[in-house]
Design an enzyme around this catalytic site. Structure first.
Site, mmCIF file in Angstrom:
data_model
loop_
_atom_site.group_PDB
_atom_site.id
_atom_site.type_symbol
_atom_site.label_atom_id
_atom_site.label_comp_id
_atom_site.label_asym_id
_atom_site.label_seq_id
_atom_site.Cartn_x
_atom_site.Cartn_y
_atom_site.Cartn_z
ATOM 1 N N ASP B 11 64.550 43.309 3.544
ATOM 2 C CA ASP B 11 63.855 42.538 2.510
ATOM 3 C C ASP B 11 64.197 43.129 1.154
ATOM 4 O O ASP B 11 64.061 44.334 0.944
ATOM 5 C CB ASP B 11 62.340 42.615 2.719
ATOM 6 C CG ASP B 11 61.893 41.788 3.913
ATOM 7 O OD1 ASP B 11 62.720 41.038 4.466
ATOM 8 O OD2 ASP B 11 60.711 41.887 4.297
ATOM 9 N N ASP B 130 60.776 29.164 10.806
ATOM 10 C CA ASP B 130 59.560 29.913 11.120
ATOM 11 C C ASP B 130 58.698 29.011 11.984
ATOM 12 O O ASP B 130 58.391 27.880 11.593
ATOM 13 C CB ASP B 130 58.808 30.264 9.830
ATOM 14 C CG ASP B 130 59.552 31.309 9.010
ATOM 15 O OD1 ASP B 130 60.049 32.284 9.602
ATOM 16 O OD2 ASP B 130 59.654 31.139 7.783
#
Lengths: 196, 258
Positions: B11, B130
Site C-alpha cells: 500500500d 472486492d
C-alpha cells in the site's frame, strides 16, 4: 554513435527494456531515426501490444526495409519477436519474415489460461551463445496470447498446454517471446549475452 | 509448466509504503524502493502497488515513484488505485508499470475495461474485485473499499461481474474476498473455486493468508494462478524463500531461481 539502440515502435511500457540496459551500464537511446539505427552495433526491437499496430508503426516510420536489411545483431522482444516471423494471425498481418514460422493464437484448454501470464521454464533446443549462463529449465516472465508453435529457428521452447517457441535465432536475427527486462537475473543474462 | 505466482501487495501513500489495520491507522513501513528491492531479492514473482490515496480522493496516481520502481527492479509490477481513464493508465504504463488494475472506476463505468484493453492489450488490464457474501448467500461486489466511510454494497453479483469484465477485455482478475481479508485464517476457497469455474483468464486470490499452508491450499483447491498477500509478507511471518521451498515440497510448481 550509440552502441545499442532501441527501435521506438511505440508500445506502452517500452521504457522498461531501456532501464534494464541501464542496469547493465548501457545507455541505449529509443529512436526511429534510420541513420542512428543503421550505425548501431546492436539493435533491439521491443514491443507490447499487438502485431498489426506494431507493423503499422514500423511502416509509418519508414523502417520496414531498414529492419529487414540490418546486418548487425537484432533482438526482438515479445511482440517485437513475433513481427520478426512471417505472418501473424493477430490482425492477419504480413510480418518481417526474418525468422521462419507463423504467429497464432495460443490454444486455451483445461487449466491452460490465456493470456499466458507468469514465470515459465525455458527449455534449450541446442547449444546457443545467447543462452550461455542460463540454466536449462530456468524461469522467465511471459505475458502473451499469441505465439509460434514451431520454427526451424527455435533455440529455446516453452510449454503452456502446447509447446511454443520461447526464443529463436537465425543468423544475426534473434527474438525472445518472454520479457528479459522483467525476468530477473535470467533476463539480465540474456541481455548481457546479446550486447557483449 | 507455468509457475504459481506469489505477489506481495504494497500500500502506497504519499510516496511511502504504509500498513493499515482494517484500512485505518496507517503505519510507515519504509520507502517504496527499499521494499520493492527487498521483495525482488526474496524471490517475489510480481509486485502490486496499491495507491491508497488516489482512488477515494479522486486523485491521479503520482507517476514519479512508478518510474523509480521501473528503473530499479527486474520483475513485473502492477499499479492499482486511482486509474479511471485511458490517459492516466497510459502515464502509469509509460512510467514503466507492466499492468494497471482497476476496481471502483470499472464499476462506475464498465466501458473503462474495454477502452483499456483496446488501447494497451488485454495483458495490461487487471480487474480487481472486492467481494463479500450477503445474508441471502450470494456474493456481491463492494465499491470504494479503500475508505470504510465510503464503501458501498452493490446489487451486482460477483459471478456476473467476473463474466462481464472478461467479455470486456480483462486479462487477469484479482478477487479480494473481504470476509477473509485481514483475519489470517486462510483464503476463501469456496468463493475462489466458484469464480475459478467462471474465469478463463489468470485469477489471483487475495485476502486471508496467514500461514504457508494457506497458500498450498488455495493453489490446490481453488486452482488460482497467483496468491496475493500483504501482512504475512510484510511482518516476515511467512518469508517468501521458505514458502517457495514448502510449496515445491508439496509438488506445487514455483520459481526458485531468482
Amino acid at each position: 554513435m550509440s552502441r545499442v539502440v532501441l527501435i521506438d515502435s511505440g508500445g506502452s511500457n517500452i521504457g522498461s527494456v531501456r532501464y534494464a540496459l541501464q542496469r547493465l551500464g548501457v545507455d541505449a537511446p529509443l529512436t526511429r531515426d534510420a541513420e542512428t539505427i543503421r550505425a548501431a552495433e546492436r539493435v533491439i526491437l521491443p514491443g507490447v501490444g499487438a502485431a498489426a499496430p506494431a507493423m503499422a508503426r514500423l511502416r509509418e516510420a519508414g523502417l520496414v526495409d531498414l529492419v529487414r536489411s540490418l546486418r548487425q545483431p537484432l533482438l526482438g522482444v515479445c511482440v517485437g519477436m513475433q513481427i520478426l516471423f512471417e505472418h501473424s494471425e493477430e490482425g492477419d498481418v504480413e510480418c518481417l519474415g526474418l525468422l521462419r514460422g507463423a504467429v497464432r493464437k495460443l490454444p486455451a484448454g483445461p487449466g491452460v489460461r490465456i493470456p499466458h501470464m507468469g514465470w515459465n521454464r525455458l527449455r534449450h533446443a541446442g547449444d546457443e551463445p545467447l543462452l550461455e549462463g542460463i540454466r536449462d529449465g530456468a524461469h522467465a516472465y511471459f505475458v502473451h496470447s499469441y505465439g509460434v508453435a514451431d520454427s526451424p529457428d527455435a533455440i529455446a521452447t516453452c510449454g503452456h498446454g502446447q509447446p511454443f517457441v520461447s526464443m529463436a535465432r537465425r543468423g544475426s536475427v534473434a527474438g525472445a517471446q518472454f520479457h528479459p527486462e522483467r525476468s530477473a537475473s535470467v533476463g539480465a543474462r540474456l541481455l548481457e549475452n546479446f550486447i557483449r | 509448466m507455468l509457475s504459481r505466482r506469489l505477489i506481495p501487495c504494497l500500500d502506497v501513500r504519499d510516496g511511502r509504503v504504509v500498513k493499515g489495520v482494517r484500512f485505518r491507522d496507517h503505519v510507515d513501513m519504509g520507502s517504496i524502493e527499499e521494499l520493492a528491492l527487498r521483495y525482488r531479492d526474496e524471490g517475489a514473482d510480481e509486485l502490486v502497488f496499491y495507491d491508497i490515496t488516489a482512488s477515494p480522493d479522486g486523485r491521479d496516481v503520482d507517476v514519479a515513484w512508478v518510474e523509480r520502481v521501473a528503473r530499479l527492479i527486474d520483475i513485473p509490477f502492477c499499479v492499482a488505485g486511482g486509474i479511471r481513464s485511458v490517459d492516466t493508465a497510459r502515464r502509469v504504463l509509460h512510467a514503466g508499470a507492466d499492468k494497471v488494475s482497476v476496481n471502483s472506476p470499472a464499476l462506475e463505468r464498465p466501458e473503462l475495461v474495454d477502452e483499456l484493453a483496446a488501447a494497451f492489450g488485454v495483458q495490461c488490464v487487471v480487474v480487481g474485485i472486492d467481494s463479500l457474501r450477503d445474508e441471502d448467500g450470494e456474493w456481491r461486489v463492494r465499491q470504494y473499499t479503500g475508505n470504510p466511510d465510503k464503501t458501498r454494497s452493490l446489487p451486482r453479483r460477483t459471478l456476473d461481474w467476473v463474466d462481464e469484465v472478461q467479455g470486456r477485455g480483462a486479462g487477469e482478475i484479482v478477487l479480494n474476498c473481504m470476509g477473509s481479508d485481514g483475519v489470517r485464517t486462510g483464503y476463501d476457497i469456496e468463493q475462489l473455486a466458484a469464480v475459478r469455474r467462471r474465469c478463463s483468464v489468470p485469477l489471483v486470490a487475495s485476502g486471508g493468508a496467514g500461514a504457508r499452508e494457506h497458500f498450498a491450499e488455495v493453489f490446490r483447491r481453488a486452482d488460482v494462478d497467483a496468491a496475493l498477500a500483504a501482512s504475512v509478507f510484510h511482518s516476515g511471518q511467512v518469508p517468501i524463500p521458505q514458502l517457495k521451498d514448502f510449496l515445491a515440497g508439496e509438488g506445487i510448481e514455483v520459481r526458485r531461481d531468482a
